[in-house]
Design a protein around this motif. Structure first.
Motif, PDB file in Angstrom:
ATOM      1  N   SER A 139      11.210  38.707 -16.663  1.00 19.13           N
ATOM      2  CA  SER A 139      10.664  37.353 -16.569  1.00 19.13           C
ATOM      3  C   SER A 139      11.799  36.340 -16.625  1.00 19.13           C
ATOM      4  N   GLU A 140      11.658  35.275 -15.855  1.00 19.62           N
ATOM      5  CA  GLU A 140      12.674  34.225 -15.845  1.00 19.62           C
ATOM      6  C   GLU A 140      12.248  33.024 -16.679  1.00 19.62           C
ATOM      7  N   THR A 141      11.175  33.169 -17.424  1.00 16.42           N
ATOM      8  CA  THR A 141      10.682  32.064 -18.249  1.00 16.42           C
ATOM      9  C   THR A 141      10.814  32.426 -19.726  1.00 16.42           C
ATOM     10  N   MET A 142      10.497  31.474 -20.567  1.00 14.00           N
ATOM     11  CA  MET A 142      10.522  31.693 -22.008  1.00 14.00           C
ATOM     12  C   MET A 142       9.202  32.247 -22.533  1.00 14.00           C
ATOM     13  N   LEU A 143       8.239  32.470 -21.645  1.00 14.05           N
ATOM     14  CA  LEU A 143       6.908  32.898 -22.080  1.00 14.05           C
ATOM     15  C   LEU A 143       6.930  34.173 -22.915  1.00 14.05           C
ATOM     16  N   PRO A 144       7.700  35.209 -22.526  1.00 15.32           N
ATOM     17  CA  PRO A 144       7.697  36.415 -23.364  1.00 15.32           C
ATOM     18  C   PRO A 144       8.172  36.146 -24.783  1.00 15.32           C
ATOM     19  N   TRP A 145       9.180  35.301 -24.938  1.00 10.69           N
ATOM     20  CA  TRP A 145       9.709  35.008 -26.275  1.00 10.69           C
ATOM     21  C   TRP A 145       8.725  34.165 -27.080  1.00 10.69           C
ATOM     22  N   ILE A 146       8.060  33.229 -26.418  1.00 11.96           N
ATOM     23  CA  ILE A 146       7.060  32.414 -27.116  1.00 11.96           C
ATOM     24  C   ILE A 146       5.884  33.288 -27.554  1.00 11.96           C
ATOM     25  N   ALA A 197       2.938  36.444 -31.572  1.00 13.40           N
ATOM     26  CA  ALA A 197       2.372  37.739 -31.958  1.00 13.40           C
ATOM     27  C   ALA A 197       2.940  38.202 -33.295  1.00 13.40           C
ATOM     28  N   LEU A 198       4.241  38.005 -33.489  1.00  9.15           N
ATOM     29  CA  LEU A 198       4.863  38.401 -34.747  1.00  9.15           C
ATOM     30  C   LEU A 198       4.340  37.567 -35.916  1.00  9.15           C
ATOM     31  N   ALA A 199       4.270  36.249 -35.709  1.00  9.40           N
ATOM     32  CA  ALA A 199       3.757  35.373 -36.763  1.00  9.40           C
ATOM     33  C   ALA A 199       2.315  35.715 -37.096  1.00  9.40           C
ATOM     34  N   GLY A 200       1.503  35.955 -36.061  1.00  8.27           N
ATOM     35  CA  GLY A 200       0.110  36.311 -36.292  1.00  8.27           C
ATOM     36  C   GLY A 200      -0.036  37.634 -37.005  1.00  8.27           C
ATOM     37  N   SER A 201       0.799  38.603 -36.641  1.00 11.29           N
ATOM     38  CA  SER A 201       0.743  39.918 -37.285  1.00 11.29           C
ATOM     39  C   SER A 201       1.058  39.816 -38.771  1.00 11.29           C
TER      40      SER A 201
END
Length: 206
Positions: free
Chosen positions: A120-127, A132-136
């Motif tokens: 991916s060339e966007t920041m979407l995966p990191w966001i 997901a980590l915070a929610g977990s």
């Protein structure tokens, strides 16, 4: 303690543990009960397995990473089964297992995020990975912080849908199907939605 004394399910089991993981972890625990292996050693091994998932994801082997993530979930059940079966459980063991699980969750989600971001060339995966980590972590924290007498209210129904075993199965499915970003988004939405529902439930109950 004999094998017949081992309960069929733990009160903390999620759906995946209850109907899938325990059918694998219990036979392994019964074998290990005949050896000097301790539950804490199994806990450390489960962290090693999830570290392998991180390495596999980062190296571009998502299928292996997903399988290792699910294997880590199964192994995570072995330590508790072994503790009950062989009467080797301790209060420190429970504490140690909970701490190690948080690191294991972070390793798996980091690996999944690295793999998803590689295409991916966007920041979407990191966001999505951060959400997901915070929610977990928040899912776990809500259970830990609720009053002991009310803790079972998160063991069934919609507020139990983001348990650790469910999250790791989602990771495996996403890795096997090749949808890294979508998997992170599903985990982000699921975990944070469950946290909001738990907060609402706790407000009514407390």
């Amino acid at each position: 303690m004999t094998t017949s004394a081992l309960p069929q399910t733990s009160p903390y089991d999620g759906l995946v543990s209850r109907y899938l993981n325990r059918h694998i972890s219990r036979p392994i625990a019964r074998l290990l009960a005949r050896t000097p292996v301790t539950p804490n050693q199994v806990t450390v091994f489960s962290l090693a397995v999830t570290t392998g998932a991180l390495v596999a994801f980062a190296a571009g082997y998502p299928i292996l990473g997903g399988l290792l993530a699910q294997a880590g979930s199964v192994v995570d059940g072995v330590d508790g089964d072994l503790a009950r079966l062989a009467d080797r459980g301790t209060r420190f063991g429970s504490f140690f297992d909970a701490v190690v699980d948080r690191y294991a969750d972070a390793l798996v989600l980091l690996g999944l995020t690295i793999w998803a971001a590689s295409s991916s060339e966007t920041m979407l995966p990191w966001i999505a990975g951060f959400a997901a980590l915070a929610g977990s972590f928040a899912v776990t924290y809500t259970r830990a912080r609720v009053d002991e007498s009310q803790r079972t209210m998160f063991d069934s129904g919609i507020t139990s849908l983001a348990s650790r075993d469910v999250r790791l199965l989602i990771v495996m499915i996403g890795a096997l199907t090749g949808y890294g970003v979508a998997t992170l988004m599903v985990l982000a939405v699921l975990t944070n939605a469950v946290v909001l529902l738990r907060v609402a439930s706790a407000r009514r109950a407390l």
